[in-house]
Design an enzyme around this catalytic site. Structure first.
Site, PDB file in Angstrom:
ATOM      1  N   CYS A  91       0.843  -1.203   0.000  1.00 16.08           N
ATOM      2  CA  CYS A  91       0.000   0.000   0.000  1.00 16.08           C
ATOM      3  C   CYS A  91       0.872   1.244   0.000  1.00 16.08           C
ATOM      4  CB  CYS A  91      -0.960   0.009   1.183  1.00 16.08           C
ATOM      5  SG  CYS A  91      -0.176   0.338   2.763  1.00 16.08           S
ATOM      6  N   CYS A  94       2.225   2.479   3.374  1.00 14.34           N
ATOM      7  CA  CYS A  94       3.382   1.730   3.884  1.00 14.34           C
ATOM      8  C   CYS A  94       4.675   2.292   3.307  1.00 14.34           C
ATOM      9  CB  CYS A  94       3.259   0.255   3.516  1.00 14.34           C
ATOM     10  SG  CYS A  94       1.716  -0.492   4.068  1.00 14.34           S
ATOM     11  N   ASP A 488       6.179  15.124 -39.277  1.00 18.02           N
ATOM     12  CA  ASP A 488       7.276  15.588 -40.116  1.00 18.02           C
ATOM     13  C   ASP A 488       7.344  14.621 -41.305  1.00 18.02           C
ATOM     14  OD1 ASP A 488       9.666  17.028 -40.813  1.00 18.02           O
ATOM     15  OD2 ASP A 488      10.782  15.261 -40.155  1.00 18.02           O
TER      16      ASP A 488
END
Length: 791
Positions: A91, A94, A488
């Site tokens: 998580c 943490c 281009d």
């Protein structure tokens, strides 16, 4: 042979709290840069640091400090860096706790742990060298840690465990806790006092077995003054135990631990891409030095060394083939699944696999500068960068969690007190405390916080596999909003070099005879058009026996072959040499209208044939343009410095509806700005070199053929690692899927949270439902994000 080392130092004169000293910077740069053995000096005022690369055989860090002192500039402390992989992160909270805990250690100057990649970067003072303390601190919090480039794959989801337990420590605790919970439920079904007591013992043991890692992390969070899910869950379980809800407390611990274990396992998949790339580079290389064949650590190989690679081996470093031929699988670098043949003069990319053959190649890069190393760096950097939606979620959770915790405190105290004072039956303290515990668990935003990064990292990983480097989630999120794409022309829609695209026989019987004669005349010329003719005829660089050879600038070539005089040049030059213009006018005009440069092969007054030369369109260009329209691109534009006639011919061939011709690089920037103002967000596709300003001005700058091209990799927001425009629709499709995935994750996470929040306020939700609203939803979000790993 010199051995370069780099040291970084903190410069107090550059710190923001003190006056900036420009003179100090100049004196320091001159003092260090003039030292024999110093390779480079880089001063970073923003970080108040100076980085010095020097020859360790000539100098030491102490010599550098002394030179700075003589220049009157104080170098307060030397800085070293460490990069480690933290395992078992499940998580974002943490990760923040680990980050803060490490940053508080003595000798650590700065620390940063990226949850998405699991990489912990530490700046430290080498005089104290706190690396062992860093490792101990991380392990005390219940996570594994290893050097970033370590080869081991063991223990992906957590810290070390006893040898007799299967899986990781977290998974082992889940297994034991789950078994005890099941046993406790079975005993609770038995109507006997001993069974009731035994079931409570089983539930208590399940809480200890499944919650010891969470408790350790909660203690670390308290020490780091960080409020995270581990603290909230620990409070909730303790509250459940105090209320006598042993079964529910045990179930909550088991579900939370199970969810964390599954999350950690699932997240490994998103972090594995970079590790797999790292494993492509051999740690040992075979080189030839002084006529002797040696096997060295790849770090010891330097540019100019002759590297030997056999069939079945991977290329360790970028190189150019000098001897031999081989068939190479370049898919890890370019995404191209079809092996290519390499011969002298061709480039080899680090990480490629030599399928067949034996070659000797001249090394062109150090290990840290190789194409593979740059790809790894860019992928790591992209995965670590926060997407706009992730920053939005961070802002939301900054207020959401404290608000729900405050609501939980209100629910625990106010309703029962008001009920007592008013005499109303609103329920006792136990009921409202239970509701507040549910709210505490619901207050954790893990599922919401993880909803965006798991989708972005999965998408970036998928893109890198097909040969598209995306430099951050912001560009994936911007892709669905893009309405205009500007190309281009030269080297992008076209191949970037002249090629023979048409041969018109006049006095000669067929095309091959025209090419044969033209190729003999043009074989030795260096003019681009002449080289194109020679390549088509197979005579490039091979000069045959020519007599009376004459090459005049602007007039073409004349020579005698087998007693017959031939010439080749423009229609004007042929006419001036005596060829009647009416014999070539119609064919030349038709070729010129198609955007071809026309050359005429003639002998005396006879025109033998016409040859049309052009910058040939890539065969996949039209398919790519059509694919882009299918992905929602409304307008396709071509920007070129060529004439309008050539631009119109190319545009018609590839299906581009608008052209801007005769543009200088600055004009392309103006064109991009105008398109953005008129039609909406613009993506610009080019080679990343002469059109770099236009790439920078666009909303998404996309460079083609970036493998081995530093400028393209640095300039572009997105880099196509091979010259294949069909990658563009795939990128935009992936962008649409990524945004949809993020929206799904956020809506689902917030929706479930709000539903359980409302149920908790009315006393309907239980603790295990709250755990599902966080850990369960986080798992669903992760697995939904992992779908982006697939095409």
């Amino acid at each position: 042979m010199s051995e370069l080392e780099t040291h970084e130092f903190r410069v107090p004169a550059l710190l923001p709290e003190g006056p900036y000293c420009a003179d100090c910077v100049e004196r320091l740069s001159e003092a260090l840069g003039s030292m024999h053995g110093v390779e480079s000096v880089e001063i970073d005022p923003a970080r108040a640091t100076v980085a010095v690369a020097y020859d360790a055989a000539v100098l030491s860090a102490e010599h550098l400090e002394a030179a700075a002192e003589r220049a009157g500039v104080d170098i307060a402390e030397r800085i070293s860096h460490e990069a480690d992989r933290v395992r078992g992160l499940d998580c974002p909270d943490c990760a923040a706790t680990v980050d803060k805990s490490v940053a508080q250690l003595e000798g650590v100057l700065a620390a940063g742990l990226n949850f998405t990649t699991g990489v912990l970067l530490v700046e430290y003072d080498p005089a104290t060298d706190p690396r062992s303390q860093v490792e101990s601190a991380v392990r005390r919090m219940g996570y594994g840690i290893e050097p970033l480039w370590a080869e081991t794959r063991a223990g992906e989801s957590g810290p070390a465990r006893p040898g007799w337990l299967p899986g990781t420590a977290l998974e082992s605790s889940v297994a034991v806790s789950g078994t005890l919970v099941a046993l406790g439920w079975l005993l609770s079904a038995v109507s006997a006092d001993w069974a009731a007591r035994a079931s409570v013992i089983c539930f208590a043991a399940a809480i200890v077995a499944g919650g010891w890692i969470t408790a350790r992390r909660a203690v670390a969070s308290v020490s780091a003054r960080t409020l995270d899910m581990n603290i909230l869950m620990t409070i909730a379980v303790i509250g459940a135990v105090l209320l006598g809800e042993w079964a529910e407390g045990a179930m909550v611990v088991f579900l939370f631990a199970l969810g964390n274990a599954l999350e950690a396992r699932a997240l490994v998949k998103t972090r594995r891409s970079v590790r797999e790339l790292m494993e492509l580079a051999p740690v040992r290389s075979r080189v030839r030095r002084g006529g002797e064949e040696l096997e060295l650590d790849t770090e010891q190989v330097v540019p100019g060394d002759a590297m030997i690679v056999r069939g079945g081996e991977r290329v360790a470093l970028d190189a150019v083939v000098t001897h031999g031929e081989c068939v190479v699988d370049e898919s890890p670098v370019t995404g191209e699944s079809v092996p290519v043949t390499k011969s002298p003069g061709d480039r080899l990319y680090s990480g490629s696999l030599v399928v067949k053959g034996l070659v000797e190649a001249e090394v062109t890069s150090l290990v840290e500068d190789s194409t593979l190393a740059r790809i790894i760096y860019l992928v790591e950097e992209a995965q670590a960068a926060k997407a706009p939606s992730e920053r939005m979620v961070d802002r939301f959770t900054r207020y959401y969690t404290p608000a729900v915790i405050a609501l939980a405190a209100f629910v625990a105290l106010v309703p029962p007190v008001v009920g007592i004072l008013s005499g109303a039956d609103w329920g006792g303290f136990e009921e409202w405390v239970y509701r507040s515990l549910v709210l505490l668990v619901v207050s954790c935003p893990c599922a919401l916080v993880i909803s965006t990064p798991v989708a972005v990292v999965s998408a970036i990983t998928n893109a890198s596999r097909i040969g598209v480097l995306v430099k951050g989630g912001a560009y994936l999120e911007a892709a669905p909003n893009t309405k205009v794409i500007a190309f281009d022309k030269t080297g992008t829609l076209t191949r970037g070099r002249p090629e023979v695209v048409a041969v018109v026989p006049l006095a000669e019987p067929d095309e091959s005879r025209v090419l044969e004669g033209a190729g003999a005349l043009e074989a030795g010329s260096t003019h681009p058009v002449a080289r194109a003719v020679a390549r088509a005829a197979g005579t490039d660089g091979t000069v045959g026996h020519l007599e009376s050879f004459r090459d005049e600038v602007g007039r073409g070539v004349e020579a005698t072959i087998d007693g017959v005089t031939y010439g080749i040049g423009s229609p004007t030059a042929a006419h001036e040499a005596g060829v009647p213009f009416h014999t070539i006018a119609e064919g030349a005009e038709r070729l010129e209208e198609a955007g071809r440069t026309v050359v005429v092969l003639f002998s005396g007054e006879r025109a033998l044939g016409l040859i049309g030369v052009a910058d040939a369109v890539r065969p996949e260009s039209r398919e790519a343009v059509e694919g882009l329209r299918d992905e929602g691109i409304r307008h396709v534009v071509m920007l070129t410095g060529d004439s309008e006639r050539i631009a119109e011919a190319i545009a018609e061939e590839v299906g581009v509806e608008e052209i801007r011709a005769k543009l200088m690089p600055d004009d392309k920037v103006v064109a991009v700005d105008e398109l953005a103002g008129r039609l909406g967000p613009v993506a610009m596709v080019g080679d990343g070199v002469n059109d770099a300003p236009a790439l920078a001005a666009s909303d998404i700058g996309i460079a083609m053929g970036a493998a081995g091209t530093d400028a393209a990799l640095e300039t572009a927001d997105v880099a196509l690692m091979r010259d294949d425009l069909r990658l563009l629709p795939r990128f935009f499709r992936l962008g649409r899927r990524t945004r949809a995935n993020i929206v799904e994750n956020i809506v689902f996470s917030v929706g479930v949270k709000l539903v359980v929040l409302a149920l908790a306020l009315f006393g309907v939700a239980s603790l295990w439902m709250a755990v599902f609203a966080d850990t369960g939803v986080a798992l669903i979000v992760i697995f939904n994000g992992l779908r982006l790993l697939r095409e």
